[in-house]
Design an enzyme around this catalytic site. Structure first.
Site, PDB file in Angstrom:
ATOM      1  CB  SER A 165      -0.907  -0.143   1.003  1.00 33.18           C
ATOM      2  OG  SER A 165      -2.080   0.879   1.203  1.00 33.18           O
ATOM      3  CG  ASP A 194      -6.006  -3.214  -4.010  1.00 25.42           C
ATOM      4  OD1 ASP A 194      -6.698  -2.358  -3.305  1.00 25.42           O
ATOM      5  OD2 ASP A 194      -4.837  -3.376  -3.901  1.00 25.42           O
ATOM      6  CG  HIS A 245      -5.360  -2.755  -0.027  1.00 24.86           C
ATOM      7  ND1 HIS A 245      -4.790  -2.433  -1.007  1.00 24.86           N
ATOM      8  CD2 HIS A 245      -4.726  -2.305   1.350  1.00 24.86           C
ATOM      9  CE1 HIS A 245      -4.000  -1.208  -0.657  1.00 24.86           C
ATOM     10  NE2 HIS A 245      -3.883  -1.381   0.801  1.00 24.86           N
TER      11      HIS A 245
END
Length: 526
Positions: free
Chosen positions: A237, A465, A495
């Site tokens: 991320s 995602d 994710h």
């Protein structure tokens, strides 16, 4: 997840990982010219330089509440240490800060490769608290790597940014995040101003220095003090942005680097927020389709599609007018309800909880499950204590990004956001004003990640995602440069691709990190 936020209850706060299943298969890029970076003094001979530091590894205590700790210390094979870094990397002999580190040593010392440094995103996630919790997913890597993580500057135990107290944060999280009247806009603006003022009052000395470039320089200091000739790194991320910036600053020091669930480095905050609204709407659609298939008439969103979206929108509108009671005495407001729905979309493993929470809210008139999901995303524990996830997220995002959006800017963009997502669009749009009034100017329009001459970097995207749409991985690979960015796509949900346990993706990433085997660019796992 990486978006500027207005309150603890706004979308785009933090995120880690998880989800999906199995299979495998197996194109090109162009490099942008590297932008000039701030001149940084040579730290090698300073008190914080690598030659002056030796880490004192010791048994770890329980992570603090600010780190998101649960009160339990990690197992005995985990060790903790503190690294000193310059507060301002242009002044290596000036004020210092302490950076909290944690590691689990390689199990096969004879075949040890070195350290593998992790960042789990946010920005604002504590690596010291997160790595032990997720370590089972990295057991194969722990055979030959020391697994190492850290609290980045401004996070947790590393000069953590502090803003509101817990009671005030509860109130901030419940404020209407999608104001439709002048009075509601003013209430949101006032809440934002209160948050900003508290951050400045409590953390003014560190706010100018919690930027991603400074954190990347911290990572190179860690690399040297850990004794690694090259940096091996796993970023998830926001951690992909941090890794990309590191590769830009130190291309010759890049060893084996994995960027998973990628923040698009070409987009400004408005473009990123719009993409995120689209991503969450896509994930909600995938959830509703699966829910209808598995639960039939019992699915709270019916057959899904437009029907399901209309049911969720109706719930959100109802929450705006009449918040629902919960078991702990707080109310599930519109902002907390949308946050709870979004939280469950990060991982397919959370879909059953989302179905239960929506059923509870729609049919029983209570909001306990959705509130618990929102609390998890907001960094609130069962005792009502908040980690510094939200303050750190805001501080890092606002010092990184130059853009400052007004209420008028948001109102002009609302139609495009609402078209992208009837459920999440307005919420993500209003989140753009989170840096309004921030006491420190932002540094750039978007992160610089061009890394000509760096070793190949694995860039992993997942098609479902919600927080970092798969297009971001392609953009990152292209910006890293030809021969550097290598894309791997997981056809799945959630994710964080590696932590889904998908055998193809795990095998591909492990072969790269453990054996140096670079997969063909464009490899796809399903």
């Amino acid at each position: 997840m990486h978006t500027v936020v207005r309150s603890a209850g706004s979308l785009g706060l933090a995120a880690l990982l998880l989800t999906a299943a199995a299979g495998c298969q197996g194109d090109g890029s162009s490099a942008a010219e590297p932008a000039p970076t701030s001149p940084v003094a040579d730290t090698s001979a300073s008190a914080t330089g690598p030659a002056a530091q030796k880490l004192d590894w010791h048994a770890c205590g329980a992570p603090a509440a600010a780190q998101g700790g649960t009160g339990t210390a990690p197992a005995a094979d985990w060790q903790c240490a503190t690294l000193k870094a310059p507060l301002d990397h242009t002044k290596p002999d000036g004020r210092t800060i302490d950076l909290a580190l944690i590691r689990s040593k390689a199990k096969d010392e004879q075949h040890r490769i070195g350290s593998l440094l992790f960042n789990f995103g946010g920005p604002g996630a504590s690596g010291v608290a997160t790595l032990p919790a997720l370590a089972p997913a990295y057991a194969s890597l722990n055979t030959r790597y020391d697994l190492v993580s850290f609290d980045p500057r401004g996070v947790g135990a590393s000069a953590g940014v502090t803003c509101l107290d817990d009671k005030a944060t509860d109130a901030s999280a419940a404020v209407d995040g999608t104001p439709e009247t002048p009075a509601a806009v003013k209430a949101l603006d006032d809440s934002n101003a209160q948050f900003v003022a508290a951050c400045e009052h409590n953390s003014a000395a560190v706010l100018p220095y919690v930027d991603t470039e400074s954190a990347a320089r911290d990572m190179d200091l860690m690399r040297q003090v850990l004794g690694d000739p090259k940096l091996s790194y796993f970023g998830i991320s926001y951690g992909t942005q941090l890794g990309g910036v590191y590769a830009h600053l130190f291309p010759q020091e890049v060893g084996r680097m994995v960027l998973d669930s990628v923040v698009d480095p070409t987009k400004d905050p408005q473009q990123s927020a719009l993409g995120q609204a689209q991503g969450f709407q896509l994930a909600l659609g995938d959830f509703m389709k699966a829910c209808a298939a598995q639960l039939g008439a019992s699915c709270p969103t019916g057959a899904g599609g437009d029907e399901g979206t209309a049911k969720v929108v109706a719930l959100v509108q109802k929450l705006e007018q009449s918040p629902l009671p919960t078991e702990d005495g707080r109310q599930l407001t519109e902002s907390l309800g949308v946050t709870g729905i979004a939280a469950a979309l990060y991982s397919q493993e959370s879909w059953p909880a989302l179905a239960a929470g929506l059923t509870e809210a729609m049919d029983q008139g209570t909001g306990t499950t959705l509130l618990q999901l929102a609390d998890g995303l907001n960094g609130r524990d069962a005792q009502g204590r908040y980690s510094n996830l939200s303050p750190a997220n805001r501080a890092i995002s606002c010092v990184d990004a130059r853009q400052r959006y007004s209420d008028q800017d948001v109102q002009q963009q609302l139609p495009s956001f609402q078209a992208a997502s009837p459920v999440f669009g307005a919420f993500t749009a209003w989140g753009l004003t989170g840096c309004t009034g921030w006491p420190v100017p932002g540094k750039g329009d978007h992160p610089e990640v061009a890394a000509p001459g760096a070793a190949p970097v694995l860039v992993v995207g997942t098609t479902g995602d919600p927080a970092t749409p798969v297009e971001g991985a392609r953009a990152m690979a292209q910006q890293l440069g030809a021969g550097v960015g290598v894309t791997v796509t997981l056809q799945g949900e959630g994710h964080g691709g590696y932590n889904t346990g998908n055998p193809c993706l795990k095998q591909t990433v492990d072969a790269y990190l453990l054996d140096g085997t670079v997969p063909p660019d464009g490899t796809t796992c399903s």
